[in-house]
Design an enzyme around this catalytic site. Sequence first.
Site, PDB file in Angstrom:
ATOM      1  CD  GLU A 178      -2.958  -1.113   2.113  1.00  0.00           C
ATOM      2  OE1 GLU A 178      -3.186  -0.140   3.026  1.00  0.00           O
ATOM      3  OE2 GLU A 178      -4.076  -1.691   1.865  1.00  0.00           O
TER       4      GLU A 178
ATOM      5  CD  GLU B 282      -3.781  -5.741   2.866  1.00  0.00           C
ATOM      6  OE1 GLU B 282      -4.704  -5.218   3.603  1.00  0.00           O
ATOM      7  OE2 GLU B 282      -2.644  -5.739   3.108  1.00  0.00           O
TER       8      GLU B 282
HETATM    9  O1  AHR Z   1      -5.320  -5.876   6.812  1.00  0.00           O
HETATM   10  C1  AHR Z   1      -5.011  -4.854   7.931  1.00  0.00           C
HETATM   11  C2  AHR Z   1      -4.270  -3.912   7.068  1.00  0.00           C
HETATM   12  O2  AHR Z   1      -5.126  -3.185   5.982  1.00  0.00           O
HETATM   13  C3  AHR Z   1      -2.939  -4.103   6.392  1.00  0.00           C
HETATM   14  O3  AHR Z   1      -1.754  -3.910   7.281  1.00  0.00           O
HETATM   15  C4  AHR Z   1      -2.819  -2.967   5.236  1.00  0.00           C
HETATM   16  O4  AHR Z   1      -2.040  -3.299   4.293  1.00  0.00           O
HETATM   17  C5  AHR Z   1      -4.177  -2.665   5.019  1.00  0.00           C
HETATM   18  O5  AHR Z   1      -4.571  -1.357   5.132  1.00  0.00           O
END
Ligand code: AHR
Length: 494
Positions: free
Chosen positions: A168, A287
């Site tokens: 990210e 994610e």
């Molecule tokens: O999964 C939780 C968090 O969400 C992770 O660390 C991050 O990559 C995202 O913002």
Amino acid sequence: MVLEKDFTIAEVDKRIYGSFIEHLGRAVYGGIYEPDHPTADEQGFRQDVIDLINEIDVPIIRYPGGNFVSGYNWEDGVGPVEARPRRLELAWRTTEPNWIGTNEFMQWAKRVNSEVNMAINLGTRGIDAARNLVEYCNHTSGSYYSDLRISHGYKEPHKIKTWCLGNEMDGPWQIGHKTANEYGRIALEAAKVMKWVDPTIELVACGSSSRAMATYAEWEATVLDHTYDHVEYLSLHTYYGNRDNNIENFLARSLDMDAFIHEVVAICDYIKAKKRSKKTMFLSFDEWNVWFHSNEADRKLEPWTIAPPQLEDVYTFEDALLVGSLLITLLRHSDRVKIACMAQLVNVIAPIMTTNGGDAWRQTIFYPYMHASVYGRGVALNPIISSPKYDSKDFTDVPYLESIAVYNEENEELTVFAVNKDTTGGLLLDCDIRGFSGFKVVEHLVLENEDVKATNTEKEPNRVVPHNRGNAEVKDGLLQAVLPKLSWNVIRLK
Ligand code: AHR
């Protein structure tokens, strides 16, 4: 609905059923690792947690972050445990004891039969740490870092195939946040040296951290302009919540994921055209999940403790319905989405919860995830669906029926996954399967509940569980079933 053997989308890459363990909250400490736990093995790993993960059959696990990785020195987590430093962990404001690091995690991943998708730090570190970590993990012997690994007791290289180039990096909250050009440059240079150390690895470049980012789309195009020839995947991240308690709107969020994937595919193909490239970029949805229940509790936590209960969403039945719809959406795009990681796996926004020293149990979202992973291996079929539709606060024309089928030719098995989003009543499924002559229903699993807010807890771990009393049957080439009001369905045919 119409299903045909020849209406194929793609062979489902099993890594679409991946997950994620970050050094965050009680994912590692108290989740997978708790040396004092009654079920702990000689390495301190909880066997009860391993057993639940094995039920899901998770093929790949992203590690060690997440936001955590952007401040992580991988060297802190290798070598004698007693010599490892305690660090202030700035992403989540905790203290990281480094009791678990790369080697221990690789050992644990073997116990759950998973590959590891290793993320490198492109926040505070750069290409030097990246190439050294690949050498430490993947080079056989005879060099400084491979010999260091051997001296740490790991003679065989870990042979990690999939690597994420940071996490990210478009987000201002990220340690070492970058502009798209800054990130594109460092990702390209890291990719080059990592592949020079081990040409067999595959790389994931960071896309946007959500579709709502102001830099979305421009970020993807710029990053790919730099990295297209050197990476295999571009990442997508998304989390959904039901903050205004509007179930119709909440369950429609799979349409947002669907549009997100369509758009990112279009950007990838635009760069492909611009470069006159023959290579197709694949997606790693590394994610995705529901995340909102724990937001308030997290704001009240004391900083700098070890493994506090962070991001411990307790999932409701309606969350399981959205998770089922998101899995169907990923499968519908299995021609381009080759990796996807439910974020995360244990305790932190997870299908599996534990108490320290106590039980491990399955959250509501465990079931659609487990069903898709276990029964969704094979070729995804493109169903022709005609369904009644509804409008919600943010969406129009939301089909009540969300469905996909996976055909496993080897086992001669056809599985239909279906969500009925209707809050008022059952939906009659009529599915033409004339091309699957002789197929009969083996089992019709249903996840349903009168209370959309029902949860599974340590005291009551089985409030939301699937049953196999669905009424699907095949008559004259027609699969018929009543999909109960608000339900997740798995119809298995053979
Ligand atoms: O999964 C939780 C968090 O969400 C992770 O660390 C991050 O990559 C995202 O913002």
